[in-house]
Design a protein around this motif. Structure first.
Motif, PDB file in Angstrom:
ATOM      1  N   ASP A  69     -16.705  12.275 -21.982  1.00  0.00           N
ATOM      2  CA  ASP A  69     -15.482  11.800 -21.349  1.00  0.00           C
ATOM      3  C   ASP A  69     -15.006  12.777 -20.276  1.00  0.00           C
ATOM      4  OD1 ASP A  69     -15.452   9.609 -22.963  1.00  0.00           O
ATOM      5  OD2 ASP A  69     -13.980  10.408 -24.388  1.00  0.00           O
ATOM      6  N   PRO A  70     -14.703  12.290 -19.060  1.00  0.00           N
ATOM      7  CA  PRO A  70     -14.168  13.168 -18.021  1.00  0.00           C
ATOM      8  C   PRO A  70     -12.695  13.472 -18.294  1.00  0.00           C
ATOM      9  CG  PRO A  70     -14.231  10.910 -17.231  1.00  0.00           C
ATOM     10  CD  PRO A  70     -14.866  10.903 -18.602  1.00  0.00           C
ATOM     11  N   LEU A  71     -12.179  14.492 -17.642  1.00  0.00           N
ATOM     12  CA  LEU A  71     -10.767  14.826 -17.762  1.00  0.00           C
ATOM     13  C   LEU A  71      -9.964  13.830 -16.924  1.00  0.00           C
ATOM     14  CD1 LEU A  71      -9.044  17.032 -19.130  1.00  0.00           C
ATOM     15  CD2 LEU A  71      -9.035  18.252 -16.953  1.00  0.00           C
ATOM     16  N   ASP A  72      -9.018  13.137 -17.545  1.00  0.00           N
ATOM     17  CA  ASP A  72      -8.248  12.095 -16.870  1.00  0.00           C
ATOM     18  C   ASP A  72      -7.101  12.734 -16.090  1.00  0.00           C
ATOM     19  OD1 ASP A  72      -6.767   9.914 -16.059  1.00  0.00           O
ATOM     20  OD2 ASP A  72      -7.043   8.825 -17.935  1.00  0.00           O
ATOM     21  N   LEU A  73      -7.385  13.116 -14.838  1.00  0.00           N
ATOM     22  CA  LEU A  73      -6.385  13.816 -14.025  1.00  0.00           C
ATOM     23  C   LEU A  73      -5.217  12.915 -13.658  1.00  0.00           C
ATOM     24  CD1 LEU A  73      -8.745  15.879 -11.678  1.00  0.00           C
ATOM     25  CD2 LEU A  73      -7.478  16.676 -13.682  1.00  0.00           C
ATOM     26  N   LEU A  75      -3.833  10.584 -15.541  1.00  0.00           N
ATOM     27  CA  LEU A  75      -2.938  10.551 -16.694  1.00  0.00           C
ATOM     28  C   LEU A  75      -2.192  11.887 -16.822  1.00  0.00           C
ATOM     29  CD1 LEU A  75      -1.792   9.204 -19.184  1.00  0.00           C
ATOM     30  CD2 LEU A  75      -3.824   9.945 -20.464  1.00  0.00           C
ATOM     31  N   ILE A  76      -2.881  12.974 -16.565  1.00  0.00           N
ATOM     32  CA  ILE A  76      -2.239  14.291 -16.636  1.00  0.00           C
ATOM     33  C   ILE A  76      -1.127  14.391 -15.601  1.00  0.00           C
ATOM     34  CG2 ILE A  76      -2.605  16.759 -16.223  1.00  0.00           C
ATOM     35  CD1 ILE A  76      -5.456  16.300 -17.420  1.00  0.00           C
ATOM     36  N   ARG A  77      -1.389  13.958 -14.387  1.00  0.00           N
ATOM     37  CA  ARG A  77      -0.360  13.990 -13.334  1.00  0.00           C
ATOM     38  C   ARG A  77       0.813  13.085 -13.699  1.00  0.00           C
ATOM     39  NH1 ARG A  77      -5.003  14.170  -9.621  1.00  0.00           N
ATOM     40  NH2 ARG A  77      -4.964  16.127  -8.435  1.00  0.00           N
ATOM     41  N   HIS A  78       0.519  11.985 -14.387  1.00  0.00           N
ATOM     42  CA  HIS A  78       1.603  11.090 -14.813  1.00  0.00           C
ATOM     43  C   HIS A  78       2.503  11.784 -15.827  1.00  0.00           C
ATOM     44  CE1 HIS A  78       3.646   7.362 -15.861  1.00  0.00           C
ATOM     45  NE2 HIS A  78       3.423   7.645 -17.141  1.00  0.00           N
ATOM     46  N   ARG A  79       1.922  12.593 -16.687  1.00  0.00           N
ATOM     47  CA  ARG A  79       2.706  13.297 -17.703  1.00  0.00           C
ATOM     48  C   ARG A  79       3.368  14.555 -17.162  1.00  0.00           C
ATOM     49  NH1 ARG A  79      -0.337  14.011 -23.342  1.00  0.00           N
ATOM     50  NH2 ARG A  79       1.696  14.996 -23.728  1.00  0.00           N
ATOM     51  N   GLN A  80       2.774  15.140 -16.114  1.00  0.00           N
ATOM     52  CA  GLN A  80       3.311  16.392 -15.576  1.00  0.00           C
ATOM     53  C   GLN A  80       3.322  16.324 -14.052  1.00  0.00           C
ATOM     54  OE1 GLN A  80       4.489  19.744 -16.980  1.00  0.00           O
ATOM     55  NE2 GLN A  80       5.250  19.098 -15.002  1.00  0.00           N
ATOM     56  N   TYR A  81       4.508  16.155 -13.479  1.00  0.00           N
ATOM     57  CA  TYR A  81       4.630  16.104 -12.023  1.00  0.00           C
ATOM     58  C   TYR A  81       5.857  16.905 -11.610  1.00  0.00           C
ATOM     59  CZ  TYR A  81       5.079  14.457  -7.251  1.00  0.00           C
ATOM     60  OH  TYR A  81       5.170  14.418  -5.890  1.00  0.00           O
ATOM     61  N   PRO A  82       5.750  17.731 -10.577  1.00  0.00           N
ATOM     62  CA  PRO A  82       4.558  18.019  -9.774  1.00  0.00           C
ATOM     63  C   PRO A  82       3.608  18.945 -10.498  1.00  0.00           C
ATOM     64  CG  PRO A  82       6.379  19.364  -9.029  1.00  0.00           C
ATOM     65  CD  PRO A  82       6.954  18.458 -10.084  1.00  0.00           C
ATOM     66  N   LEU A  83       2.343  18.900 -10.120  1.00  0.00           N
ATOM     67  CA  LEU A  83       1.323  19.735 -10.725  1.00  0.00           C
ATOM     68  C   LEU A  83       0.256  20.039  -9.685  1.00  0.00           C
ATOM     69  CD1 LEU A  83       0.023  21.001 -13.309  1.00  0.00           C
ATOM     70  CD2 LEU A  83      -1.187  18.817 -13.599  1.00  0.00           C
ATOM     71  N   GLU A  84      -0.031  21.312  -9.484  1.00  0.00           N
ATOM     72  CA  GLU A  84      -1.132  21.695  -8.608  1.00  0.00           C
ATOM     73  C   GLU A  84      -2.417  21.683  -9.424  1.00  0.00           C
ATOM     74  OE1 GLU A  84      -2.715  25.389  -5.788  1.00  0.00           O
ATOM     75  OE2 GLU A  84      -0.759  25.529  -6.785  1.00  0.00           O
ATOM     76  N   VAL A  85      -3.415  20.962  -8.956  1.00  0.00           N
ATOM     77  CA  VAL A  85      -4.707  20.889  -9.634  1.00  0.00           C
ATOM     78  C   VAL A  85      -5.731  21.636  -8.792  1.00  0.00           C
ATOM     79  CG1 VAL A  85      -6.543  19.377 -10.468  1.00  0.00           C
ATOM     80  CG2 VAL A  85      -4.144  18.695 -10.734  1.00  0.00           C
ATOM     81  N   VAL A  86      -6.357  22.644  -9.389  1.00  0.00           N
ATOM     82  CA  VAL A  86      -7.319  23.492  -8.678  1.00  0.00           C
ATOM     83  C   VAL A  86      -8.687  23.329  -9.335  1.00  0.00           C
ATOM     84  CG1 VAL A  86      -7.899  25.832  -7.960  1.00  0.00           C
ATOM     85  CG2 VAL A  86      -5.493  25.149  -8.133  1.00  0.00           C
TER      86      VAL A  86
END
Length: 225
Positions: A69-73, A75-86
């Motif tokens: 399973d890939p990491l569902d970015l 869904l993560i952004r939906h739960r945590q915004y704003p969020l910098e993804v690196v």
């Protein structure tokens, strides 16, 4: 758990959350209180979000899980915004190293690290020993519920209560180790990982403990049961 956003100062230690054994809520709360930024490594994000922690940066290679399973970015952004993804796909470095280097590049002078020990032994050993490579560039401390781990830089001196457990763990070979204030002091001696270490020493009395070494990388561990 409440938000960490009390200060915004790069001179305060950032908090880097790895994906090892979870520490107590009390310890995590203490570290969050003064952290200007919180960086979470890869799949630890789910555990962190479930605690209600405000996250600033998600960093990692984001490889698929063991089940594919890939990491569902999204869904993560939906739960945590704003969020910098690196996204850091370099397989020659661990996620912890990438997190440290990310914070160094953004001018942070100190980082507290949690969830970096426990669970997988290979990850724990690698995380503890790899921090020595950054000792002259940034102040790093690994915390868990039983220890506080940091590399020796030049000469270390600190006041301790009598009986406080202290361990000196060499990463490779360390020459010219000199201590004072310990129950078992070292006098210009050599420590070598796997052969001779300074494990389970302690402060001899209330007062200052002093530790220095001529060459090599030495980890200091303040421990408790």
């Amino acid at each position: 758990m409440s938000s960490h956003h009390i200060v915004r100062d790069e001179q305060e230690p950032a908090l880097l959350i790895a994906n090892g054994e979870r520490c107590s809520d009390e310890l995590l709360g203490q570290l969050l209180e003064w952290s200007p930024v919180v960086v979470v490594l890869d799949r630890a994000i789910w555990r962190v979000l479930d605690l209600g922690i405000k996250v600033d940066v998600l960093l990692g290679d984001f490889d698929p899980a063991a089940n594919g399973d890939p990491l569902d970015l999204d869904l993560i952004r939906h739960r945590q915004y704003p969020l910098e993804v690196v996204h850091t796909p370099d397989q020659n470095k661990t996620d912890l190293e990438k997190g440290i280097e990310y914070l160094m590049a953004r001018g942070h002078s100190a980082v507290n690290i949690v969830w970096a020990t426990g669970r997988r032994a290979d990850h724990s050993i690698t995380n503890m020993t790899n921090i020595v490579r950054y000792k002259d560039q940034i102040k790093l401390v690994i915390h868990d519920d039983y220890s506080r781990i940091f590399p020796l830089v030049n000469t270390f001196e600190k006041w301790y209560e009598a009986g406080t457990p202290l361990s000196l763990i060499p990463v490779g070979t360390v020459d010219g180790v000199v201590t004072s204030g310990l129950k078992y002091n070292l006098h210009d001696e050599r420590l070598t990982l796997g052969h001779r270490t300074g494990s389970s020493n302690e402060a001899a009395q209330d007062g200052f403990v002093r530790i220095s070494a001529r060459s090599g990388d030495l980890l200091i561990m303040e421990c408790w049961d």
